[in-house]
Scaffold this motif. Structure first.
Motif, PDB file in Angstrom:
ATOM      1  N   GLY A 242      36.605  19.098  33.436  1.00 36.93           N
ATOM      2  CA  GLY A 242      36.883  18.441  34.707  1.00 36.93           C
ATOM      3  C   GLY A 242      36.768  19.399  35.871  1.00 36.93           C
ATOM      4  N   PHE A 243      37.256  20.609  35.702  1.00 34.75           N
ATOM      5  CA  PHE A 243      37.127  21.609  36.757  1.00 34.75           C
ATOM      6  C   PHE A 243      35.696  22.094  36.873  1.00 34.75           C
ATOM      7  N   GLU A 244      34.957  22.027  35.787  1.00 35.33           N
ATOM      8  CA  GLU A 244      33.560  22.459  35.815  1.00 35.33           C
ATOM      9  C   GLU A 244      32.728  21.555  36.724  1.00 35.33           C
ATOM     10  N   VAL A 245      33.067  20.280  36.790  1.00 42.07           N
ATOM     11  CA  VAL A 245      32.344  19.356  37.667  1.00 42.07           C
ATOM     12  C   VAL A 245      32.495  19.790  39.116  1.00 42.07           C
ATOM     13  N   SER A 246      33.699  20.101  39.532  1.00 41.88           N
ATOM     14  CA  SER A 246      33.934  20.547  40.902  1.00 41.88           C
ATOM     15  C   SER A 246      33.232  21.875  41.172  1.00 41.88           C
ATOM     16  N   SER A 247      33.261  22.762  40.207  1.00 44.86           N
ATOM     17  CA  SER A 247      32.628  24.065  40.385  1.00 44.86           C
ATOM     18  C   SER A 247      31.124  23.941  40.509  1.00 44.86           C
ATOM     19  N   ARG A 248      30.516  23.125  39.668  1.00 41.91           N
ATOM     20  CA  ARG A 248      29.064  22.962  39.736  1.00 41.91           C
ATOM     21  C   ARG A 248      28.641  22.284  41.029  1.00 41.91           C
ATOM     22  N   LEU A 249      29.403  21.283  41.466  1.00 44.26           N
ATOM     23  CA  LEU A 249      29.091  20.622  42.726  1.00 44.26           C
ATOM     24  C   LEU A 249      29.253  21.587  43.897  1.00 44.26           C
ATOM     25  N   ALA A 250      30.280  22.413  43.850  1.00 47.21           N
ATOM     26  CA  ALA A 250      30.493  23.398  44.909  1.00 47.21           C
ATOM     27  C   ALA A 250      29.376  24.441  44.923  1.00 47.21           C
ATOM     28  N   ASP A 251      28.928  24.871  43.751  1.00 46.84           N
ATOM     29  CA  ASP A 251      27.821  25.828  43.694  1.00 46.84           C
ATOM     30  C   ASP A 251      26.548  25.228  44.279  1.00 46.84           C
ATOM     31  N   ARG A 252      26.305  23.974  43.975  1.00 46.86           N
ATOM     32  CA  ARG A 252      25.099  23.325  44.482  1.00 46.86           C
ATOM     33  C   ARG A 252      25.152  23.144  46.003  1.00 46.86           C
ATOM     34  N   LEU A 253      26.353  22.848  46.535  1.00 51.46           N
ATOM     35  CA  LEU A 253      26.502  22.646  47.977  1.00 51.46           C
ATOM     36  C   LEU A 253      26.749  23.943  48.742  1.00 51.46           C
ATOM     37  N   GLY A 254      27.011  25.034  48.017  1.00 53.43           N
ATOM     38  CA  GLY A 254      27.276  26.312  48.669  1.00 53.43           C
ATOM     39  C   GLY A 254      28.659  26.382  49.272  1.00 53.43           C
ATOM     40  N   MET A 255      29.629  25.759  48.622  1.00 53.43           N
ATOM     41  CA  MET A 255      31.008  25.731  49.115  1.00 53.43           C
ATOM     42  C   MET A 255      31.928  26.335  48.070  1.00 53.43           C
TER      43      MET A 255
END
Length: 75
Positions: free
Chosen positions: A15-28
């Motif tokens: 579940g935390f990996e989803v947020s991390s991957r989305l943040a990496d893709r958005l640069g946040m």
């Protein structure tokens, strides 16, 4: 008890990996993405509560305007 702990750790990791991957893709930062989803959930709940109150107000107003009279002599 061990099974429940393993299931919890699995969902926390992925579940935390989803947020991390989305943040990496958005640069946040991942915490910003998580906070965004938390605020979004509060906003959507509050939005529908406001819609509910508005509909309740309109129904109450409609009942006051269009009262049903039981006979001709109630005019």
């Amino acid at each position: 008890m061990k099974l429940i702990t393993n299931i919890r750790h699995f969902f926390e990791k992925h579940g935390f990996e989803v947020s991390s991957r989305l943040a990496d893709r958005l640069g946040m930062r991942a915490t910003s993405v998580r906070l965004f989803f938390i605020y979004l959930s509060f906003f959507t709940v509050g939005l529908w509560f406001g819609v509910y109150l508005t509909l309740a107000f309109w129904l109450k107003l409609k009942d006051k305007i269009y009262t049903k009279r039981s006979s001709v002599f109630d005019l």
